[in-house]
Design a protein around this motif. Structure first.
Motif, short mmCIF file in Angstrom:
data_model
loop_
_atom_site.label_atom_id
_atom_site.label_comp_id
_atom_site.label_asym_id
_atom_site.label_seq_id
_atom_site.Cartn_x
_atom_site.Cartn_y
_atom_site.Cartn_z
N ILE A 1 49.00 48.19 26.14
CA ILE A 1 48.38 48.64 27.34
C ILE A 1 48.49 50.19 27.26
O ILE A 1 49.67 50.82 27.02
CB ILE A 1 49.20 48.11 28.39
N PHE B 1 43.48 52.52 33.16
CA PHE B 1 44.17 52.01 32.14
C PHE B 1 43.15 51.27 31.09
O PHE B 1 42.20 50.82 31.71
CB PHE B 1 45.03 50.80 32.77
N THR B 2 43.88 51.19 30.11
CA THR B 2 43.00 50.58 28.91
C THR B 2 43.93 49.67 27.91
O THR B 2 44.91 49.49 28.26
CB THR B 2 42.28 51.58 27.88
N THR C 1 38.24 51.66 26.37
CA THR C 1 37.80 51.24 27.77
C THR C 1 36.89 50.11 27.54
O THR C 1 36.03 50.02 26.49
CB THR C 1 37.16 52.56 28.47
N HIS D 1 51.63 45.07 34.84
CA HIS D 1 50.08 44.60 34.79
C HIS D 1 50.40 43.06 34.63
O HIS D 1 51.26 42.54 34.13
CB HIS D 1 49.52 45.10 33.57
N HIS E 1 41.93 40.69 30.14
CA HIS E 1 41.99 41.58 31.10
C HIS E 1 43.23 41.76 31.88
O HIS E 1 43.99 40.62 31.91
CB HIS E 1 40.77 41.91 31.80
N CYS E 2 43.43 42.73 32.45
CA CYS E 2 44.49 42.76 33.31
C CYS E 2 43.95 42.26 34.65
O CYS E 2 42.71 42.61 35.10
CB CYS E 2 44.86 44.33 33.79
N HIS F 1 41.93 47.61 37.96
CA HIS F 1 42.26 47.93 36.71
C HIS F 1 41.16 47.52 35.81
O HIS F 1 40.82 48.09 35.11
CB HIS F 1 43.72 47.43 36.10
N MET G 1 40.10 48.14 32.07
CA MET G 1 41.06 47.47 31.27
C MET G 1 40.88 45.83 30.88
O MET G 1 41.44 45.02 31.64
CB MET G 1 42.46 47.66 32.33
#
Ligand code: C2O
Ligand code: CU
Ligand code: CU
Length: 487
Positions: free
Chosen positions: A369, A378-379, A384, A412, A469-470, A475, A480
């Motif tokens: 993360i 966030f990524t 990205t 997350h 994903h989150c 996010h 993310m």
């Protein structure tokens, strides 16, 4: 969002908090209140069952506050949320989703093990006025799943406006058990989410947290439940907020299932944490309660440690809300007469799941993360989300160990499509019993590394990816998210 401001906000807001401690955002005073005018009857979504399901997403309005009604989305004429789809394991189901919005949408079947092209991720776009007709075999175990939009960069907005619904899967293992299963009587789906309102009563679709809890889209919800064991199928469909749930007299309850279905045996607790995207099924024994007595299902969110979404003490702003760092009612329960087929005892065993272990693993990968610093999004692994990028490629039938490392600023909620996984380790200590079954979403607290194992079987596709994903939709929309191919 400026994440650098976080600590400053923290200090400021703790000062603000002292001056307005007692006011409850929901307007609900105490657990023991007998003033029922404070409450609204819980909306229980209607259900559809069979093998053919038609869903139509439309604009709607719902009266939440005095003044203007709020612009919302709902499926099949509901003013918020949609019907519960009840499916049987083994059935081939056909679904027709019609989009009556003036925007594109998608519908994702969260938790389902189905081909990528049927998954309803960001690629299966339904244009305004269009219909999408996926079909698949129901392979999942009996459990509580859900559907929701997954249009990239619009997931937050469409989910926040009310687009979503439950899916309940039935199977022979679950059906053979003496469990409450009369939908709407002793088997109640509960979707938790909170919203902030603009001054014209429209939803504010910008921050992380809402000011008012909506339980099945009902503010200050109350329900009458029979004097016996009742089953609550709880879904956290929040943008970010986590819930540490318990009952107002601190009684214990039994967790019988999580994301991917039944646990092997009930686990008795008096609190359970549930994060965005996760589900938990609990049994509450109301058998010894007096007729007409009251008890609240509550969020005990006061004093959670930093990184728990909603622990921030600010009561306004990007990371604050009237519900942050507070205990608040999720559902006001009135005890009513017992029903015809009352369940009066708890089964000692449930399912017979055999979970993956380290010895089964054929491939491993690590996902970091990243991002989130100094106002950046966030990524994962510093990438990205890219609509055409493939971030991971998995061999069909591999049993993979994924290590998710979170050294980054906040907690997350990590979700993987296609599979149900087993959480085998948390660097902070033990894996919770409430998350000991099959899972598709796992909370990764700040500073923690979580390890999960899944088998990627049945569905190969060299072109159409699945997502990870989150599940904080802000996010996710911010990038993310990653894509994987199984082939
Ligand atoms: Cu519930 Cu990819 O999401
Ligand atoms: Cu999903
Ligand atoms: Cu996140």
């Amino acid at each position: 969002m400026n994440f650098g401001k976080l600590s400053a906000l923290f200090l400021l807001s703790s000062i603000v908090l002292i001056s307005c401690s007692k006011s409850d955002a929901s307007g609900v005073s105490a657990d023991t209140s007998t003033d029922t005018s404070l409450y609204n009857e819980l909306f229980v979504p209607p259900f559809i069952t069979g093998t053919n399901f038609n869903l139509t997403l439309d604009k709607a309005t719902k009266q939440f506050k005095s003044g203007s009604a709020t612009a919302t989305y709902g499926y099949n004429g509901n003013s918020f949320w949609g019907p519960t789809l009840i499916m049987n394991q083994g059935d081939d189901v056909q679904i027709n989703v019609t989009n009556n919005l003036s925007d594109q949408t998608t519908v994702h079947w969260h938790g389902f093990h189905i081909p990528a092209i049927m998954d309803g991720g960001p690629h299966q776009i339904i244009d305004a006025g269009g219909t999408w007709s996926p079909h698949f075999n129901v392979k999942n175990n009996a459990g509580t799943y859900w559907y929701h939009p997954h249009l990239h960069m619009k997931t937050y907005e469409q989910l926040a406006k009310g687009a979503g619904g439950f899916i309940i899967v039935k199977d022979p293992v679950e059906s053979a058990l003496a469990l409450p299963r009369t939908y709407g009587t002793d088997d109640i789906p509960l979707v938790l989410t909170s919203r902030r309102f603009n001054s014209d009563n429209t939803f504010d679709i910008t921050g992380a947290y809402g000011d008012y809890l909506l339980t099945n889209g009902t503010m200050n919800a109350q329900v009458t439940l029979p004097k016996q064991y009742v089953r609550l199928r709880i879904l956290n469909a929040e943008i970010e907020r986590g819930y540490d749930l318990g009952l107002s007299d601190n009684r214990s309850f039994a967790i019988i299932g999580n994301d991917g279905g039944l646990l092997n045996a009930p686990v008795t607790v008096n609190r359970v944490k549930i994060m965005a995207g996760e589900r938990v099924e609990i049994l509450v024994n109301l058998g010894a309660d007096a007729l007409g007595s009251r008890i609240d299902l509550k969020a005990y969110n006061t004093g959670q440690k930093f990184g728990f979404p909603g622990a921030e003490p600010a009561n306004a702003g990007d990371f604050g809300s009237l519900l942050n760092n507070k205990d608040f009612s999720v559902l006001h329960i009135k005890v009513g007469a017992s029903s015809a087929e009352a369940i009066t005892s708890l089964p000692s065993t449930l399912a017979n799941n055999t979970y993956w272990t380290n010895a089964d693993v054929t491939n491993s990968r690590t996902i970091n993360i990243t991002g989130g610093q100094a106002g950046s999004a966030f990524t994962f692994d510093n990438n990205t989300y890219g609509f055409t990028s493939i971030n991971q490629t998995i061999k069909l039938n591999d049993i993979e160990k994924w290590t998710i490392v979170n050294n980054n600023i906040f907690g997350h909620s990590f979700h993987v499509h296609d599979v149900q996984f087993k959480i085998i380790a948390r660097s902070s200590g033990a894996v919770g019993e409430h998350e000991s079954g099959w899972k598709d979403t796992v909370y990764v607290p700040l500073g923690e590394t979580v390890t999960v194992i899944a088998k990627f079987d049945d569905f190969a596709d060299a072109v159409n990816p699945y997502m990870y994903h989150c599940h904080f939709s802000n996010h996710e929309d911010g990038g993310m998210m990653g894509q994987f191919l199984v082939n």
